[in-house]
Design an enzyme around this catalytic site. Structure first.
Site, PDB file in Angstrom:
ATOM      1  N   TYR A 232       0.843  -1.212   0.000  1.00 52.04           N
ATOM      2  CA  TYR A 232       0.000   0.000   0.000  1.00 52.04           C
ATOM      3  C   TYR A 232       0.868   1.247   0.000  1.00 52.04           C
ATOM      4  O   TYR A 232       0.561   2.231  -0.686  1.00 52.04           O
ATOM      5  CB  TYR A 232      -0.925  -0.004   1.235  1.00 52.04           C
ATOM      6  CG  TYR A 232      -1.910   1.152   1.207  1.00 52.04           C
ATOM      7  CD1 TYR A 232      -3.146   1.008   0.566  1.00 52.04           C
ATOM      8  CD2 TYR A 232      -1.590   2.379   1.777  1.00 52.04           C
ATOM      9  CE1 TYR A 232      -4.041   2.064   0.512  1.00 52.04           C
ATOM     10  CE2 TYR A 232      -2.483   3.441   1.721  1.00 52.04           C
ATOM     11  CZ  TYR A 232      -3.706   3.279   1.094  1.00 52.04           C
ATOM     12  OH  TYR A 232      -4.588   4.324   1.037  1.00 52.04           O
TER      13      TYR A 232
ATOM     14  N   PHE B 212      -8.755  21.186 -24.159  1.00 56.65           N
ATOM     15  CA  PHE B 212      -9.070  19.770 -24.175  1.00 56.65           C
ATOM     16  C   PHE B 212     -10.266  19.588 -23.257  1.00 56.65           C
ATOM     17  O   PHE B 212     -10.388  20.278 -22.243  1.00 56.65           O
ATOM     18  CB  PHE B 212      -7.894  18.866 -23.780  1.00 56.65           C
ATOM     19  CG  PHE B 212      -8.274  17.426 -23.953  1.00 56.65           C
ATOM     20  CD1 PHE B 212      -8.455  16.899 -25.229  1.00 56.65           C
ATOM     21  CD2 PHE B 212      -8.564  16.614 -22.874  1.00 56.65           C
ATOM     22  CE1 PHE B 212      -8.905  15.599 -25.413  1.00 56.65           C
ATOM     23  CE2 PHE B 212      -9.011  15.313 -23.054  1.00 56.65           C
ATOM     24  CZ  PHE B 212      -9.175  14.805 -24.323  1.00 56.65           C
ATOM     25  N   THR B 213     -11.149  18.666 -23.609  1.00 55.47           N
ATOM     26  CA  THR B 213     -12.443  18.524 -22.938  1.00 55.47           C
ATOM     27  C   THR B 213     -12.317  18.415 -21.415  1.00 55.47           C
ATOM     28  O   THR B 213     -12.893  19.217 -20.673  1.00 55.47           O
ATOM     29  CB  THR B 213     -13.158  17.287 -23.503  1.00 55.47           C
ATOM     30  OG1 THR B 213     -12.274  16.162 -23.395  1.00 55.47           O
ATOM     31  CG2 THR B 213     -13.533  17.472 -24.965  1.00 55.47           C
TER      32      THR B 213
ATOM     33  N   LYS C 140      -0.970   7.567 -23.546  1.00 56.90           N
ATOM     34  CA  LYS C 140      -0.624   7.809 -24.957  1.00 56.90           C
ATOM     35  C   LYS C 140       0.857   7.478 -25.173  1.00 56.90           C
ATOM     36  O   LYS C 140       1.201   6.354 -25.487  1.00 56.90           O
ATOM     37  CB  LYS C 140      -0.918   9.266 -25.337  1.00 56.90           C
ATOM     38  CG  LYS C 140      -2.396   9.596 -25.499  1.00 56.90           C
ATOM     39  CD  LYS C 140      -3.118   9.813 -24.211  1.00 56.90           C
ATOM     40  CE  LYS C 140      -4.490  10.411 -24.384  1.00 56.90           C
ATOM     41  NZ  LYS C 140      -5.238  10.426 -23.130  1.00 56.90           N
TER      42      LYS C 140
ATOM     43  N   ASP D 291       0.681  20.620 -20.691  1.00 61.23           N
ATOM     44  CA  ASP D 291      -0.013  19.337 -20.850  1.00 61.23           C
ATOM     45  C   ASP D 291       0.911  18.513 -21.731  1.00 61.23           C
ATOM     46  O   ASP D 291       0.984  18.714 -22.948  1.00 61.23           O
ATOM     47  CB  ASP D 291      -1.403  19.501 -21.488  1.00 61.23           C
ATOM     48  CG  ASP D 291      -2.121  18.152 -21.586  1.00 61.23           C
ATOM     49  OD1 ASP D 291      -1.433  17.116 -21.688  1.00 61.23           O
ATOM     50  OD2 ASP D 291      -3.371  18.121 -21.579  1.00 61.23           O
TER      51      ASP D 291
ATOM     52  N   ARG E 185     -15.093  15.049 -33.237  1.00 63.21           N
ATOM     53  CA  ARG E 185     -14.404  16.160 -32.576  1.00 63.21           C
ATOM     54  C   ARG E 185     -14.918  17.439 -33.234  1.00 63.21           C
ATOM     55  O   ARG E 185     -14.243  18.078 -34.012  1.00 63.21           O
ATOM     56  CB  ARG E 185     -12.879  16.047 -32.732  1.00 63.21           C
ATOM     57  CG  ARG E 185     -12.256  14.846 -32.050  1.00 63.21           C
ATOM     58  CD  ARG E 185     -11.912  15.016 -30.570  1.00 63.21           C
ATOM     59  NE  ARG E 185     -12.982  14.813 -29.624  1.00 63.21           N
ATOM     60  CZ  ARG E 185     -12.786  14.485 -28.351  1.00 63.21           C
ATOM     61  NH1 ARG E 185     -11.580  14.275 -27.880  1.00 63.21           N
ATOM     62  NH2 ARG E 185     -13.790  14.369 -27.525  1.00 63.21           N
TER      63      ARG E 185
ATOM     64  N   PHE F 252     -20.265  14.475 -25.282  1.00 61.20           N
ATOM     65  CA  PHE F 252     -19.914  13.591 -26.398  1.00 61.20           C
ATOM     66  C   PHE F 252     -19.812  12.129 -25.967  1.00 61.20           C
ATOM     67  O   PHE F 252     -20.008  11.233 -26.777  1.00 61.20           O
ATOM     68  CB  PHE F 252     -18.598  14.042 -27.053  1.00 61.20           C
ATOM     69  CG  PHE F 252     -17.436  14.105 -26.099  1.00 61.20           C
ATOM     70  CD1 PHE F 252     -17.223  15.232 -25.328  1.00 61.20           C
ATOM     71  CD2 PHE F 252     -16.557  13.036 -25.969  1.00 61.20           C
ATOM     72  CE1 PHE F 252     -16.156  15.291 -24.435  1.00 61.20           C
ATOM     73  CE2 PHE F 252     -15.484  13.092 -25.089  1.00 61.20           C
ATOM     74  CZ  PHE F 252     -15.290  14.226 -24.321  1.00 61.20           C
TER      75      PHE F 252
HETATM   76  O1  PLI Z   1      -7.819  10.278 -20.693  1.00 60.83           O
HETATM   77  P1  PLI Z   1      -6.947  10.766 -19.575  1.00 60.83           P
HETATM   78  O2  PLI Z   1      -7.714  11.097 -18.368  1.00 60.83           O
HETATM   79  O3  PLI Z   1      -5.798   9.857 -19.291  1.00 60.83           O
HETATM   80  O4  PLI Z   1      -6.239  12.129 -20.082  1.00 60.83           O
HETATM   81  C1  PLI Z   1      -6.937  13.283 -20.347  1.00 60.83           C
HETATM   82  C2  PLI Z   1      -6.254  14.061 -21.439  1.00 60.83           C
HETATM   83  C3  PLI Z   1      -5.559  15.184 -21.129  1.00 60.83           C
HETATM   84  N1  PLI Z   1      -4.943  15.928 -22.096  1.00 60.83           N
HETATM   85  C4  PLI Z   1      -4.984  15.563 -23.392  1.00 60.83           C
HETATM   86  C5  PLI Z   1      -4.293  16.412 -24.403  1.00 60.83           C
HETATM   87  C6  PLI Z   1      -5.660  14.429 -23.775  1.00 60.83           C
HETATM   88  O5  PLI Z   1      -5.682  14.081 -25.062  1.00 60.83           O
HETATM   89  C7  PLI Z   1      -6.335  13.627 -22.785  1.00 60.83           C
HETATM   90  C8  PLI Z   1      -7.104  12.487 -23.122  1.00 60.83           C
HETATM   91  N2  PLI Z   1      -7.348  12.182 -24.383  1.00 60.83           N
HETATM   92  C9  PLI Z   1      -8.125  11.226 -24.850  1.00 60.83           C
HETATM   93  C10 PLI Z   1      -8.874  10.269 -23.999  1.00 60.83           C
HETATM   94  C11 PLI Z   1      -8.238  11.114 -26.289  1.00 60.83           C
HETATM   95  O6  PLI Z   1      -8.932  10.200 -26.792  1.00 60.83           O
HETATM   96  O7  PLI Z   1      -7.622  11.928 -26.986  1.00 60.83           O
END
Ligand code: PLI
Length: 455
Positions: free
Chosen positions: A72, A125-126, A259, A216, A384, A447
């Site tokens: 933990y 970003f959303t 990513k 970011d 998008r 979305f």
């Molecule tokens: O999906 P998360 O929570 O691991 O990350 C959020 C996020 C933050 N910044 C940017 C630039 C993103 O592209 C992002 C998540 N993007 C997704 C899920 C996408 O499909 O692009």
């Protein structure tokens, strides 16, 4: 350019996929309310919904999974992660989170924390924007106009408009700006990079006014790749050195590791500011988990620290990945299909306004096109446009894209060729495609769960 980008890897395990019949696809998308997020993955043939959490891990990462220390507190894997973050990004302070939005939430709470203020961003970003607003801030757009012009071939559409930022700082006063958010490979503009020169200028301006510059860093390695290709001064630099410099201009970052780091889950925030770190560390235990795991299992942290190193040290991986995006873009461009140019980091963006010019924006051209690509060939993509971009009742006259995001190290050239054929088939029958009406609208991030019917 040739139609291939040679992968610097070979397959060790495979996952089977199959294409269900057209009749079943028509039924599946109707049942999903014409929203590709609501499809079942088993009904999808080629999944270009997102590059997030969909990568194939390397054999080394899988080996790391077996080395999970699931204590933990004080997991050994956390210290490996801390070392990797220090080595690659250079920030001394790390707070792990379950994924990017966990880091965004905490950073917004720490930097805004209900005190209000304005947050300039290069587009939005959303989830980032929503967390700024939930924390009491107001999102401001300081992207350059080229970011919203799919035809502009500007090499750095992700740049911040420095004059606009300076005007806002003067108008609002630096004390009303909790932070400036600068996104690498701006997702909503088509995965478009900013230049080092631009970041340097933004950083100098923020420093002058004592404003926190938050990077970011989600798709930082692709941005670094474009800097090396397009800015003379960095031609001979390693990706790692460019990434370090991008981070050095900032005061901290949020990261979705799903990513660039080839993991299926994970993220963090990191900073040079001890005070920010200490407040973030106090919050992470409330929302994510103890500060030495932040919502990740020990094994996930191990795979992540290996992935962080792979992301900068195996430069051919990045060249291949960005190469796949530009190969798919070339196949589509050669077929006359309207795209966002130039192709960006992680996806090809179809320009739905030009693809379906007979549909008004209130008929959701990008949502419509995404559902048609699924019907045509079982290819899942993402809207998008107005559905993702419109916020509450604010007017929206922005970009209307369908994103074909390529998971890292997953698909081969034949898959890309198939996708190009599917898009072309839909393109040939475009004048017969009818729009959609929204029949269910969630309050936030609509979305993900909105539902539509055919008009
Ligand atoms: O999906 P998360 O929570 O691991 O990350 C959020 C996020 C933050 N910044 C940017 C630039 C993103 O592209 C992002 C998540 N993007 C997704 C899920 C996408 O499909 O692009």
């Amino acid at each position: 350019m040739k139609y291939y980008a040679l992968p610097p890897y070979k397959n060790k395990a495979v996952e089977f996929i199959s294409l269900i019949s057209r009749e079943d696809r028509e039924r599946a998308i109707k049942d999903a309310g014409y929203n590709t997020f609501l499809l079942k993955s088993k009904d999808v043939f080629i999944d270009f919904l997102t590059d997030s959490g969909t990568s194939a891990m390397s054999d080394r990462q899988w080996a790391g999974i077996m080395l999970g220390d699931e204590a933990y507190a004080g997991s050994e894997n956390f210290y490996h992660l801390e070392d990797a973050v220090k080595d690659v990004f250079g920030y001394p302070y790390l707070v792990p989170t379950h994924q990017g939005r966990g880091a965004e939430h905490i950073m917004a709470q720490v930097l805004i924390g209900g005190r209000g203020g304005f947050i300039p961003n290069n587009l939005y970003f959303t989830t980032s924007r929503l967390h700024q607003e939930i924390a009491g801030g107001t999102w401001l757009d300081v992207s350059i106009p080229e970011a919203s012009d799919p035809k502009s071939t500007c090499p750095f559409k992700g740049n911040i408009d420095v004059a606009k930022l300076e005007t806002y700082i003067k108008e609002k006063g630096p004390e009303s700006i909790p932070f400036v958010r600068m996104e690498a490979s701006v997702n909503m503009a088509g995965g478009q990079p900013f230049s080092m020169e631009n970041e340097r200028a933004v950083s100098a301006l923020c420093k002058k006014h004592g404003i926190f510059l938050l990077l970011d860093a989600t798709r930082i390695v692709e941005n670094a790749h474009f800097i090396r290709e397009r800015e003379e001064k960095y031609k001979s630099w390693s990706l790692k050195k460019i990434v370090r410099m991008m981070c050095a201009f900032s005061d901290g970052c949020t990261m979705s590791s799903k990513k660039d780091h080839y993991v299926n889950i994970g993220g963090f925030l990191a900073t040079v500011r001890k005070d920010v770190f200490e407040r973030a560390r106090a919050l992470v235990v409330v929302y994510e988990g103890l500060h030495t795991y932040g919502g990740m299992a020990g094994r996930d942290m191990e795979a992540l620290s290996i992935g962080i190193k792979e992301s900068v040290e195996n430069e051919e991986l990045v060249a291949h990945y960005v190469g796949q995006v530009s190969v798919l873009a070339k196949m589509l461009r050669d077929r006359g299909i309207p795209l966002c140019e130039p192709p960006g980091a992680h996806a090809v963006f179809l320009d739905a306004k030009q693809f379906l010019p007979h549909l008004s924006q209130s008929e959701f051209p990008a949502q419509t096109l995404a559902s048609e690509l699924y019907i045509e060939g079982g290819v899942r993509t993402m809207e998008r446009g107005i559905v993702s971009g419109q916020h509450g009742s604010e007017p929206y006259d922005g970009l209307e894209f369908v994103r074909l995001a390529i998971p890292r190290r997953v698909y081969e050239l034949a898959h890309l060729m198939y996708v190009a054929d599917v898009v072309e088939t839909a393109w040939r029958r475009r004048s017969h495609i009818r729009g959609l009406a929204m029949v269910y609208e969630p309050k936030d991030l609509r979305f993900f769960q909105a539902r539509f019917e055919k008009k």
